[in-house]
Design an enzyme around this catalytic site. Sequence first.
Site, PDB file in Angstrom:
ATOM      1  CG  HIS A 241      -1.958  -1.062   1.236  1.00  0.00           C
ATOM      2  ND1 HIS A 241      -3.004  -1.097   0.334  1.00  0.00           N
ATOM      3  CD2 HIS A 241      -2.128  -2.138   2.030  1.00  0.00           C
ATOM      4  CE1 HIS A 241      -3.782  -2.153   0.585  1.00  0.00           C
ATOM      5  NE2 HIS A 241      -3.268  -2.806   1.603  1.00  0.00           N
TER       6      HIS A 241
ATOM      7  NE  ARG B 202       1.325  -5.187   3.619  1.00  0.00           N
ATOM      8  CZ  ARG B 202       0.247  -4.691   4.247  1.00  0.00           C
ATOM      9  NH1 ARG B 202      -0.537  -5.506   4.948  1.00  0.00           N
ATOM     10  NH2 ARG B 202      -0.026  -3.417   4.197  1.00  0.00           N
TER      11      ARG B 202
ATOM     12  CG  ASP C  77      18.175 -12.953  -3.724  1.00  0.00           C
ATOM     13  OD1 ASP C  77      17.957 -13.825  -2.862  1.00  0.00           O
ATOM     14  OD2 ASP C  77      18.455 -13.229  -4.914  1.00  0.00           O
TER      15      ASP C  77
ATOM     16  CD  GLU D  47      -4.632  -9.250   4.149  1.00  0.00           C
ATOM     17  OE1 GLU D  47      -4.772  -8.196   4.782  1.00  0.00           O
ATOM     18  OE2 GLU D  47      -3.845  -9.363   3.201  1.00  0.00           O
TER      19      GLU D  47
ATOM     20  CG  ASP E  43      -7.514  -6.404   3.077  1.00  0.00           C
ATOM     21  OD1 ASP E  43      -8.264  -5.888   2.233  1.00  0.00           O
ATOM     22  OD2 ASP E  43      -6.312  -6.123   3.168  1.00  0.00           O
TER      23      ASP E  43
HETATM   24  C1  3PY Z   1      -5.233  -5.327   7.108  1.00  0.00           C
HETATM   25  O1  3PY Z   1      -5.696  -4.938   8.184  1.00  0.00           O
HETATM   26  O2  3PY Z   1      -5.925  -5.700   6.148  1.00  0.00           O
HETATM   27  C2  3PY Z   1      -3.795  -5.347   6.923  1.00  0.00           C
HETATM   28  O3  3PY Z   1      -3.323  -5.827   5.930  1.00  0.00           O
HETATM   29  C3  3PY Z   1      -2.960  -4.755   8.004  1.00  0.00           C
HETATM   30  O4  3PY Z   1      -1.657  -4.715   7.681  1.00  0.00           O
HETATM   31 MG    MG Z   2      -4.628  -6.145   4.370  1.00  0.00          MG
END
Ligand code: 3PY
Ligand code: MG
Length: 260
Positions: A52, A77, A91, A157, A183
């Site tokens: 994001h 991430r 890497d 999520e 999510d």
């Molecule tokens: C969420 O809350 O969806 C996330 O990915 C938090 O990092």
């Molecule tokens: Mg998320």
Amino acid sequence: MNKTMCDTQAVFIEKLANRTPTLGTFIVTGDPFVTEIFGWAGFDFVVIDTEHSPNDISAVVNHIRAAELSGLSPIVRVTKNDPSLILRVLDNGASGIVVPQVNTAAEAKAVVKAARYAPQGERGIAGVVRAARCGFTPMEQYIENANKQVQVIVQIEHIEAVQNLEEILAVEGIDGIFIGPTDLSQSMGITGQFNDPALRDVISQVVEQTKASDKWIGIFCVNAADAKNWADKGAVLLTIATDTMLIAQAARELKQQVNI
Ligand code: 3PY
Ligand code: MG
């Protein structure tokens, strides 16, 4: 003497293995100076976000350097479950990866395959990368360390992932489960309603189920009270907010206090 990156990562992994809570935040901004501040504040790790954030691979490497210099474990991430993305950040020195939206055991197995060298996986190999100090770490030692130390973390999520949790937890080579409440709430039709009892119940269920497995559990928290609550319930990888959320909150409070 300064803590070295090896010490930082060893201490971090030991804490997770002992189920001792660790504190981090998400890094969304592009400036590694911001990452250093969290190290100086005594945080354990950062999750350098690419899902994001505007961060490209060059920005990620600079955040990794800043984390290494300030005593933080630099987790990254990736934007999606893609072996080429996982390979590239590892890497370049990421200490672990967080992969979003892992909903099935097959998807979790694909993450392990991309993140571990043989025999556990099929991570593409180059012994001269930054993570291997361009070859100054002998290949055998580098591979052994990487397979032992890289933290492989999948995000739960989506309600589909919750339904498949037992099979996901059985996947060898995954170290931890990281809950994304935002999510998850969307997948349950209650977007952003973090205090909805239905969401809290599902999160508690994921926490308890994971604690009963050989994986550790982490969660994205919106504030300190949230983090304390989940730490009390056994979560060990606690991210509070994002750098941008913390700056926005401080700016909002200052504006209100000055009131001009
Ligand atoms: C969420 O809350 O969806 C996330 O990915 C938090 O990092
Ligand atoms: Mg998320």
